[in-house]
Design a protein around this motif. Sequence first.
Motif, PDB file in Angstrom:
ATOM      1  N   ARG A  72       0.845  -1.029  -0.018  1.00 28.73           N
ATOM      2  CA  ARG A  72       0.116  -0.003   0.031  1.00 28.73           C
ATOM      3  C   ARG A  72       0.942   1.234  -0.181  1.00 28.73           C
ATOM      4  N   PHE A  82      -6.808  -2.917 -15.274  1.00 35.20           N
ATOM      5  CA  PHE A  82      -7.147  -1.979 -14.503  1.00 35.20           C
ATOM      6  C   PHE A  82      -8.472  -2.241 -13.631  1.00 35.20           C
ATOM      7  N   LYS A  93      -7.939  -8.195  -8.476  1.00 33.19           N
ATOM      8  CA  LYS A  93      -8.098  -6.750  -8.701  1.00 33.19           C
ATOM      9  C   LYS A  93      -6.854  -6.024  -9.394  1.00 33.19           C
ATOM     10  N   HIS A  94      -6.890  -5.206 -10.504  1.00 36.13           N
ATOM     11  CA  HIS A  94      -5.754  -4.569 -10.876  1.00 36.13           C
ATOM     12  C   HIS A  94      -4.722  -5.326 -11.683  1.00 36.13           C
ATOM     13  N   ARG A  98       1.562  -6.210 -10.554  1.00 40.22           N
ATOM     14  CA  ARG A  98       1.901  -5.654  -9.323  1.00 40.22           C
ATOM     15  C   ARG A  98       2.475  -6.633  -8.173  1.00 40.22           C
ATOM     16  N   HIS A 166      -0.389   3.541 -10.346  1.00 42.86           N
ATOM     17  CA  HIS A 166      -1.355   3.812  -9.318  1.00 42.86           C
ATOM     18  C   HIS A 166      -0.654   4.685  -8.270  1.00 42.86           C
ATOM     19  N   ASN A 190     -17.043   5.603  -9.373  1.00 41.17           N
ATOM     20  CA  ASN A 190     -16.964   4.215  -9.150  1.00 41.17           C
ATOM     21  C   ASN A 190     -17.630   3.894  -7.945  1.00 41.17           C
ATOM     22  N   ASP A 210     -13.724   8.073  -5.850  1.00 41.91           N
ATOM     23  CA  ASP A 210     -12.980   7.186  -6.722  1.00 41.91           C
ATOM     24  C   ASP A 210     -13.623   7.525  -7.979  1.00 41.91           C
ATOM     25  N   ILE A 239      -7.407   8.465 -12.966  1.00 40.54           N
ATOM     26  CA  ILE A 239      -8.215   7.968 -11.828  1.00 40.54           C
ATOM     27  C   ILE A 239      -7.752   8.610 -10.556  1.00 40.54           C
ATOM     28  N   TRP A 241      -8.250   8.669  -6.429  1.00 40.01           N
ATOM     29  CA  TRP A 241      -8.755   7.920  -5.415  1.00 40.01           C
ATOM     30  C   TRP A 241      -8.552   8.493  -4.074  1.00 40.01           C
ATOM     31  N   GLU A 265      -3.816   8.717 -10.753  1.00 36.58           N
ATOM     32  CA  GLU A 265      -3.214   7.779 -11.127  1.00 36.58           C
ATOM     33  C   GLU A 265      -2.972   8.077 -12.820  1.00 36.58           C
TER      34      GLU A 265
HETATM   35  O1  LIG Z   1      -6.898  -1.830  -2.874  1.00 34.87           O
HETATM   36  P1  LIG Z   1      -6.445  -1.958  -4.020  1.00 34.87           P
HETATM   37  O2  LIG Z   1      -6.758  -3.017  -4.945  1.00 34.87           O
HETATM   38  O3  LIG Z   1      -4.828  -1.565  -4.299  1.00 34.87           O
HETATM   39  O4  LIG Z   1      -7.343  -0.668  -5.155  1.00 34.87           O
HETATM   40  C1  LIG Z   1      -7.351   0.389  -4.459  1.00 34.87           C
HETATM   41  C2  LIG Z   1      -8.000   1.406  -5.431  1.00 34.87           C
HETATM   42  O5  LIG Z   1      -7.642   1.497  -6.834  1.00 34.87           O
HETATM   43  C3  LIG Z   1      -8.215   2.270  -7.536  1.00 34.87           C
HETATM   44  O6  LIG Z   1      -7.974   3.626  -7.317  1.00 34.87           O
HETATM   45  C4  LIG Z   1      -9.563   2.165  -7.875  1.00 34.87           C
HETATM   46  O7  LIG Z   1     -10.388   3.047  -8.726  1.00 34.87           O
HETATM   47  C5  LIG Z   1     -10.246   2.074  -6.594  1.00 34.87           C
HETATM   48  O8  LIG Z   1     -11.695   1.335  -6.832  1.00 34.87           O
HETATM   49  C6  LIG Z   1      -9.483   0.940  -5.481  1.00 34.87           C
HETATM   50  O9  LIG Z   1     -10.303   0.761  -4.323  1.00 34.87           O
END
Ligand SMILES: O=P(O)(O)OC[C@H]1O[C@H](O)[C@H](O)[C@@H](O)[C@@H]1O
Length: 290
Positions: A72, A82, A93-94, A98, A166, A190, A210, A239, A241, A265
């Motif tokens: 983080r 993404f 996610k993502h 990474r 990000h 979002n 978001d 983006i 956030w 981002e």
């Molecule tokens: O917690 P992560 O998987 O790292 O994602 C953290 C954030 O990333 C981006 O900014 C997305 O737009 C968010 O929706 C998400 O919560």
Amino acid sequence: MSDQLQTSFIRDTDSGALYGKPGLDLLLVQTPRYRAVIAKQGAQLLEFQAADREPLLWLSPKAQFEPGKAVRGGIPLCLPWFGINRVDPTKPKHGLVRTQPWQLTGAKELPGGDVELVFTFRHDGSEVFEAPFRCDFTMRLGRELQLHLRLENLAEKTVEYSWAWHTYFPVESVREIEVHGLEHTDYLDNTRELARFRQEGPLTFPGEVDRVFENAPAHQQILTRAPIHTHSDNCHSVITWNPGPELAATLADVDDHYGEFVCVEHGNAFADSWQLAPGERAEASLLLQR
Ligand SMILES: O=P(O)(O)OC[C@H]1O[C@H](O)[C@H](O)[C@@H](O)[C@@H]1O
């Protein structure tokens, strides 16, 4: 790191030595002009600070350093998709890069004292993402931070790639900052099922924000005590956030530190995603300064 890449200003270390939390191999790059810390996992920059300047990146005091888990803070690279995978939301996610180890394939000192590092990731194709691809991620460390991505589609068919750097930026208090450079631009919210709205004035962060700006301008400013400037080339999505207090309370590695950062981002996601033909390469870059 191979011997030929070993230079006097790059040192192998780990998250135990630097943060008291063992788990990930790190590179420490230190010259009289700046200091940078990079995780080999994800080629993720964790810290960057030019001499006499405030830190450019935020790393959560509650960051966890576990193989296979994104750290983080800093600059995780989200790719080859993404956010939530739109075809199969059960996928990570993502994307996948990474949380995978990258290779340091180049390191050199440039005239004037900047250092250029190249990290390479090759995906052979797997169940989680069928298409093989290759990424070369170049970081130029100096008075400013310059990032460059080259992505090559190694599949025999056209493949969609969506991605973003990000970036977590440190701020005094997220409720007091403004992000300029996104005025009069449409965004997908979002927090409201990606409904479309228009950003009229500067962007503020009174709670959870978001937002996905497609076809976004190339330059933003984050107005905090020492303003941060971003300039991108061929990054059409921005983006923004911050989780706000309620969502942050559910994120063990953010928690009560949500007010210390904002993510602005840059990449190409949603309508700006890259459609790469067999063998096609695409490139983008981002300059960050404080
Ligand atoms: O917690 P992560 O998987 O790292 O994602 C953290 C954030 O990333 C981006 O900014 C997305 O737009 C968010 O929706 C998400 O919560």
